[in-house]
Design a protein around this motif. Structure first.
Motif, PDB file in Angstrom:
ATOM      1  N   ARG A   1       9.015   5.363  -2.344  1.00 19.02           N
ATOM      2  CA  ARG A   1       9.678   4.364  -3.187  1.00 19.02           C
ATOM      3  C   ARG A   1      10.311   3.270  -2.322  1.00 19.02           C
ATOM      4  O   ARG A   1      10.207   2.081  -2.616  1.00 19.02           O
ATOM      5  CB  ARG A   1      10.742   5.030  -4.062  1.00 19.02           C
ATOM      6  N   LYS A   2      10.978   3.672  -1.249  1.00 17.39           N
ATOM      7  CA  LYS A   2      11.598   2.693  -0.355  1.00 17.39           C
ATOM      8  C   LYS A   2      10.536   1.777   0.250  1.00 17.39           C
ATOM      9  O   LYS A   2      10.742   0.565   0.371  1.00 17.39           O
ATOM     10  CB  LYS A   2      12.368   3.401   0.764  1.00 17.39           C
ATOM     11  N   LEU A   3       9.421   2.363   0.634  1.00 12.86           N
ATOM     12  CA  LEU A   3       8.355   1.593   1.242  1.00 12.86           C
ATOM     13  C   LEU A   3       7.772   0.597   0.239  1.00 12.86           C
ATOM     14  O   LEU A   3       7.529  -0.563   0.582  1.00 12.86           O
ATOM     15  CB  LEU A   3       7.253   2.521   1.757  1.00 12.86           C
ATOM     16  N   SER A   4       7.586   1.019  -1.002  1.00 14.05           N
ATOM     17  CA  SER A   4       7.033   0.092  -1.986  1.00 14.05           C
ATOM     18  C   SER A   4       8.020  -1.033  -2.285  1.00 14.05           C
ATOM     19  O   SER A   4       7.627  -2.184  -2.472  1.00 14.05           O
ATOM     20  CB  SER A   4       6.630   0.838  -3.265  1.00 14.05           C
ATOM     21  N   ARG A   5       9.332  -0.713  -2.346  1.00 13.70           N
ATOM     22  CA  ARG A   5      10.336  -1.760  -2.548  1.00 13.70           C
ATOM     23  C   ARG A   5      10.327  -2.726  -1.369  1.00 13.70           C
ATOM     24  O   ARG A   5      10.414  -3.941  -1.538  1.00 13.70           O
ATOM     25  CB  ARG A   5      11.731  -1.144  -2.707  1.00 13.70           C
ATOM     26  N   HIS A   6      10.203  -2.183  -0.175  1.00 15.47           N
ATOM     27  CA  HIS A   6      10.187  -2.997   1.027  1.00 15.47           C
ATOM     28  C   HIS A   6       8.960  -3.902   1.031  1.00 15.47           C
ATOM     29  O   HIS A   6       9.055  -5.082   1.365  1.00 15.47           O
ATOM     30  CB  HIS A   6      10.186  -2.073   2.260  1.00 15.47           C
ATOM     31  N   ASP A   7       7.793  -3.365   0.642  1.00 19.42           N
ATOM     32  CA  ASP A   7       6.565  -4.155   0.587  1.00 19.42           C
ATOM     33  C   ASP A   7       6.667  -5.259  -0.456  1.00 19.42           C
ATOM     34  O   ASP A   7       6.243  -6.393  -0.229  1.00 19.42           O
ATOM     35  CB  ASP A   7       5.369  -3.264   0.265  1.00 19.42           C
ATOM     36  N   SER A   8       7.228  -4.934  -1.629  1.00 27.50           N
ATOM     37  CA  SER A   8       7.324  -5.946  -2.682  1.00 27.50           C
ATOM     38  C   SER A   8       8.305  -7.050  -2.291  1.00 27.50           C
ATOM     39  O   SER A   8       8.066  -8.227  -2.559  1.00 27.50           O
ATOM     40  CB  SER A   8       7.717  -5.299  -4.019  1.00 27.50           C
ATOM     41  N   SER A   9       9.404  -6.700  -1.648  1.00 28.62           N
ATOM     42  CA  SER A   9      10.349  -7.741  -1.224  1.00 28.62           C
ATOM     43  C   SER A   9       9.746  -8.584  -0.092  1.00 28.62           C
ATOM     44  O   SER A   9       9.956  -9.785  -0.037  1.00 28.62           O
ATOM     45  CB  SER A   9      11.678  -7.128  -0.796  1.00 28.62           C
ATOM     46  N   ALA A  10       8.963  -7.949   0.770  1.00 29.62           N
ATOM     47  CA  ALA A  10       8.321  -8.692   1.861  1.00 29.62           C
ATOM     48  C   ALA A  10       7.290  -9.662   1.275  1.00 29.62           C
ATOM     49  O   ALA A  10       7.170 -10.816   1.726  1.00 29.62           O
ATOM     50  CB  ALA A  10       7.646  -7.734   2.825  1.00 29.62           C
ATOM     51  N   THR A  11       6.559  -9.244   0.266  1.00 33.01           N
ATOM     52  CA  THR A  11       5.567 -10.097  -0.365  1.00 33.01           C
ATOM     53  C   THR A  11       6.255 -11.279  -1.055  1.00 33.01           C
ATOM     54  O   THR A  11       5.814 -12.424  -0.976  1.00 33.01           O
ATOM     55  CB  THR A  11       4.742  -9.311  -1.396  1.00 33.01           C
ATOM     56  N   TYR A  12       7.365 -11.001  -1.734  1.00 31.60           N
ATOM     57  CA  TYR A  12       8.110 -12.052  -2.420  1.00 31.60           C
ATOM     58  C   TYR A  12       8.654 -13.074  -1.409  1.00 31.60           C
ATOM     59  O   TYR A  12       8.547 -14.287  -1.613  1.00 31.60           O
ATOM     60  CB  TYR A  12       9.255 -11.414  -3.227  1.00 31.60           C
ATOM     61  N   GLN A  13       9.220 -12.600  -0.309  1.00 33.04           N
ATOM     62  CA  GLN A  13       9.774 -13.500   0.694  1.00 33.04           C
ATOM     63  C   GLN A  13       8.653 -14.318   1.357  1.00 33.04           C
ATOM     64  O   GLN A  13       8.815 -15.499   1.625  1.00 33.04           O
ATOM     65  CB  GLN A  13      10.532 -12.715   1.746  1.00 33.04           C
ATOM     66  N   ALA A  14       7.517 -13.708   1.574  1.00 32.83           N
ATOM     67  CA  ALA A  14       6.405 -14.417   2.191  1.00 32.83           C
ATOM     68  C   ALA A  14       5.882 -15.519   1.269  1.00 32.83           C
ATOM     69  O   ALA A  14       5.544 -16.617   1.711  1.00 32.83           O
ATOM     70  CB  ALA A  14       5.291 -13.441   2.531  1.00 32.83           C
TER      71      ALA A  14
ATOM     72  N   ARG B   1       5.488  -4.442  10.334  1.00 30.35           N
ATOM     73  CA  ARG B   1       6.507  -3.381  10.342  1.00 30.35           C
ATOM     74  C   ARG B   1       6.300  -2.420   9.183  1.00 30.35           C
ATOM     75  O   ARG B   1       6.416  -1.212   9.335  1.00 30.35           O
ATOM     76  CB  ARG B   1       7.907  -3.989  10.271  1.00 30.35           C
ATOM     77  N   SER B   2       6.025  -2.974   8.011  1.00 27.69           N
ATOM     78  CA  SER B   2       5.809  -2.090   6.857  1.00 27.69           C
ATOM     79  C   SER B   2       4.564  -1.234   7.066  1.00 27.69           C
ATOM     80  O   SER B   2       4.553  -0.059   6.708  1.00 27.69           O
ATOM     81  CB  SER B   2       5.708  -2.889   5.562  1.00 27.69           C
ATOM     82  N   GLN B   3       3.529  -1.796   7.661  1.00 32.49           N
ATOM     83  CA  GLN B   3       2.337  -1.000   7.959  1.00 32.49           C
ATOM     84  C   GLN B   3       2.647   0.065   9.004  1.00 32.49           C
ATOM     85  O   GLN B   3       2.152   1.183   8.932  1.00 32.49           O
ATOM     86  CB  GLN B   3       1.205  -1.902   8.450  1.00 32.49           C
ATOM     87  N   MET B   4       3.484  -0.297   9.966  1.00 30.24           N
ATOM     88  CA  MET B   4       3.876   0.657  11.009  1.00 30.24           C
ATOM     89  C   MET B   4       4.676   1.809  10.399  1.00 30.24           C
ATOM     90  O   MET B   4       4.438   2.978  10.692  1.00 30.24           O
ATOM     91  CB  MET B   4       4.703  -0.049  12.094  1.00 30.24           C
TER      92      MET B   4
END
Length: 173
Positions: free
Chosen positions: A155-168, A27-30
């Motif tokens: 900025r939103k995308l980078s926050r989203h990516d970092s939270s996705a990485t943390y959750q993963a 989703r983040s890549q999309m």
């Protein structure tokens, strides 16, 4: 430039059905691919707008040059009229004087008409220049707004990516 982001979006959609394990990352890549496509489209639109603005500015410069030439011509005609009406030419009789007067009056009317046209052309050129300035300011504001929106989305995308990485990483533990 414009095909690559669209290809990325199509590629992401095609592969979205294949695996759902990395759905958050997909989703983040999309979102990133769609954002890139939107920004590319905005850049293409701005290219055409800037090109049109350049053409209009060049046309305005051409009109300004022709206006200046007309004003010089009008000034020369005015000087000629003043020279002729000041009595520098010798008169050879009453009939000749009345003919000369009629011709001079006709020439004066013609010169006045040309002067009025030149003044009107100058007024129109000034109005066009002011309209171009206003349009340019509006485009500049819109461009700044798009840049700000782009920064916010990144900025939103980078926050989203970092939270996705943390959750993963938490799910793996």
């Amino acid at each position: 430039m414009s095909v690559s982001p669209l290809w990325d979006v199509a590629h992401m959609r095609r592969h979205a059905k294949e695996s759902s394990a990395d759905s958050l990352q997909r989703r983040s890549q999309m979102v990133e691919a769609q954002l890139t496509a939107v920004l590319t489209g905005a850049c293409l639109v701005l290219i055409f707008v800037v090109r049109k603005l350049g053409l209009v500015i060049a046309q305005r410069d051409s009109l300004t040059t022709s206006q200046q030439a007309m004003l010089k011509q009008v000034e020369g005609l005015r000087n000629e009229y003043n020279r002729v009406t000041s009595g520098d030419q010798p008169k050879t009789g009453a009939a000749s004087a009345s003919d000369d007067t009629a011709q001079l009056k006709q020439k004066a009317r013609s010169l006045q008409k040309k002067l009025d046209e030149a003044v009107e052309d100058r007024r129109r050129a000034k109005a066009d220049a002011e309209a171009l300035k206003n349009q340019s300011r509006g485009l500049e504001k819109e461009y700044d707004r798009l840049l700000q929106e782009n920064d916010d989305l990144k900025r939103k995308l980078s926050r989203h990516d970092s939270s996705a990485t943390y959750q993963a990483s938490n799910k793996r533990d």
